[in-house]
Design a protein around this motif. Structure first.
Motif, PDB file in Angstrom:
ATOM      1  N   ARG A   5      61.646  46.795 -29.371  1.00  0.00           N
ATOM      2  CA  ARG A   5      61.617  46.032 -28.119  1.00  0.00           C
ATOM      3  C   ARG A   5      60.490  45.017 -28.137  1.00  0.00           C
ATOM      4  O   ARG A   5      60.639  43.912 -27.631  1.00  0.00           O
ATOM      5  CB  ARG A   5      61.471  46.966 -26.933  1.00  0.00           C
ATOM      6  CG  ARG A   5      62.706  47.779 -26.678  1.00  0.00           C
ATOM      7  CD  ARG A   5      62.571  48.607 -25.445  1.00  0.00           C
ATOM      8  NE  ARG A   5      63.775  49.400 -25.261  1.00  0.00           N
ATOM      9  CZ  ARG A   5      63.843  50.437 -24.489  1.00  0.00           C
ATOM     10  NH1 ARG A   5      62.789  50.835 -23.813  1.00  0.00           N
ATOM     11  NH2 ARG A   5      64.968  51.102 -24.374  1.00  0.00           N
ATOM     12  N   VAL A   6      59.360  45.395 -28.699  1.00  0.00           N
ATOM     13  CA  VAL A   6      58.229  44.475 -28.788  1.00  0.00           C
ATOM     14  C   VAL A   6      58.586  43.301 -29.687  1.00  0.00           C
ATOM     15  O   VAL A   6      58.234  42.160 -29.396  1.00  0.00           O
ATOM     16  CB  VAL A   6      56.972  45.209 -29.317  1.00  0.00           C
ATOM     17  CG1 VAL A   6      55.849  44.240 -29.610  1.00  0.00           C
ATOM     18  CG2 VAL A   6      56.528  46.266 -28.324  1.00  0.00           C
ATOM     19  N   TRP A   9      60.673  40.439 -27.950  1.00  0.00           N
ATOM     20  CA  TRP A   9      60.089  39.545 -26.953  1.00  0.00           C
ATOM     21  C   TRP A   9      59.907  38.101 -27.432  1.00  0.00           C
ATOM     22  O   TRP A   9      60.222  37.170 -26.686  1.00  0.00           O
ATOM     23  CB  TRP A   9      58.778  40.106 -26.419  1.00  0.00           C
ATOM     24  CG  TRP A   9      59.022  41.131 -25.360  1.00  0.00           C
ATOM     25  CD1 TRP A   9      58.821  42.466 -25.457  1.00  0.00           C
ATOM     26  CD2 TRP A   9      59.560  40.903 -24.057  1.00  0.00           C
ATOM     27  NE1 TRP A   9      59.199  43.094 -24.300  1.00  0.00           N
ATOM     28  CE2 TRP A   9      59.656  42.154 -23.417  1.00  0.00           C
ATOM     29  CE3 TRP A   9      59.980  39.771 -23.366  1.00  0.00           C
ATOM     30  CZ2 TRP A   9      60.139  42.297 -22.134  1.00  0.00           C
ATOM     31  CZ3 TRP A   9      60.469  39.914 -22.080  1.00  0.00           C
ATOM     32  CH2 TRP A   9      60.546  41.163 -21.480  1.00  0.00           C
ATOM     33  N   TYR A  11      61.684  36.495 -29.570  1.00  0.00           N
ATOM     34  CA  TYR A  11      63.031  35.931 -29.603  1.00  0.00           C
ATOM     35  C   TYR A  11      63.513  35.601 -28.196  1.00  0.00           C
ATOM     36  O   TYR A  11      64.057  34.518 -27.949  1.00  0.00           O
ATOM     37  CB  TYR A  11      63.994  36.903 -30.276  1.00  0.00           C
ATOM     38  CG  TYR A  11      65.432  36.474 -30.145  1.00  0.00           C
ATOM     39  CD1 TYR A  11      65.939  35.441 -30.920  1.00  0.00           C
ATOM     40  CD2 TYR A  11      66.281  37.068 -29.221  1.00  0.00           C
ATOM     41  CE1 TYR A  11      67.250  35.031 -30.793  1.00  0.00           C
ATOM     42  CE2 TYR A  11      67.585  36.666 -29.080  1.00  0.00           C
ATOM     43  CZ  TYR A  11      68.064  35.641 -29.873  1.00  0.00           C
ATOM     44  OH  TYR A  11      69.356  35.238 -29.722  1.00  0.00           O
ATOM     45  N   LEU A  12      63.325  36.501 -27.274  1.00  0.00           N
ATOM     46  CA  LEU A  12      63.782  36.280 -25.902  1.00  0.00           C
ATOM     47  C   LEU A  12      63.013  35.140 -25.239  1.00  0.00           C
ATOM     48  O   LEU A  12      63.589  34.355 -24.482  1.00  0.00           O
ATOM     49  CB  LEU A  12      63.660  37.566 -25.090  1.00  0.00           C
ATOM     50  CG  LEU A  12      64.568  38.705 -25.543  1.00  0.00           C
ATOM     51  CD1 LEU A  12      64.262  39.971 -24.759  1.00  0.00           C
ATOM     52  CD2 LEU A  12      66.020  38.306 -25.410  1.00  0.00           C
ATOM     53  N   ALA A  13      61.728  35.034 -25.539  1.00  0.00           N
ATOM     54  CA  ALA A  13      60.940  33.924 -24.993  1.00  0.00           C
ATOM     55  C   ALA A  13      61.431  32.593 -25.558  1.00  0.00           C
ATOM     56  O   ALA A  13      61.577  31.607 -24.831  1.00  0.00           O
ATOM     57  CB  ALA A  13      59.466  34.125 -25.307  1.00  0.00           C
TER      58      ALA A  13
END
Length: 72
Positions: A5-6, A9, A11-13
């Motif tokens: 999950r870390v 982040w 990639y999602l940003a």
């Protein structure tokens, strides 16, 4: 499992910065009269009603449909 999950982040940003923000801005600007120099003036759905009444739009949409049917 938590480290994956870390790692997601960044990639999602990047996804938000490169896709979601410009897409949202384009959607908002579609309802304005904006030349790029002056500040945008809200016009509502006037741009879309003008688009639907334009013969060149319908010609381009028809050409796209023909191209899609031939390609598929």
């Amino acid at each position: 499992m938590g480290s994956s999950r870390v790692l997601a982040w960044p990639y999602l940003a990047g996804l938000a910065l490169m896709i979601a923000i410009p897409m949202t801005a384009a959607f908002a600007l579609a309802f304005t009269d904006y030349s790029g120099v002056q500040s945008p003036r809200f016009t509502g759905v006037e741009n879309f009603t003008r688009l639907l009444g334009d013969a060149a739009f319908w010609r381009a949409a028809g050409n796209s449909l023909v191209y899609e049917v031939i390609s598929v």
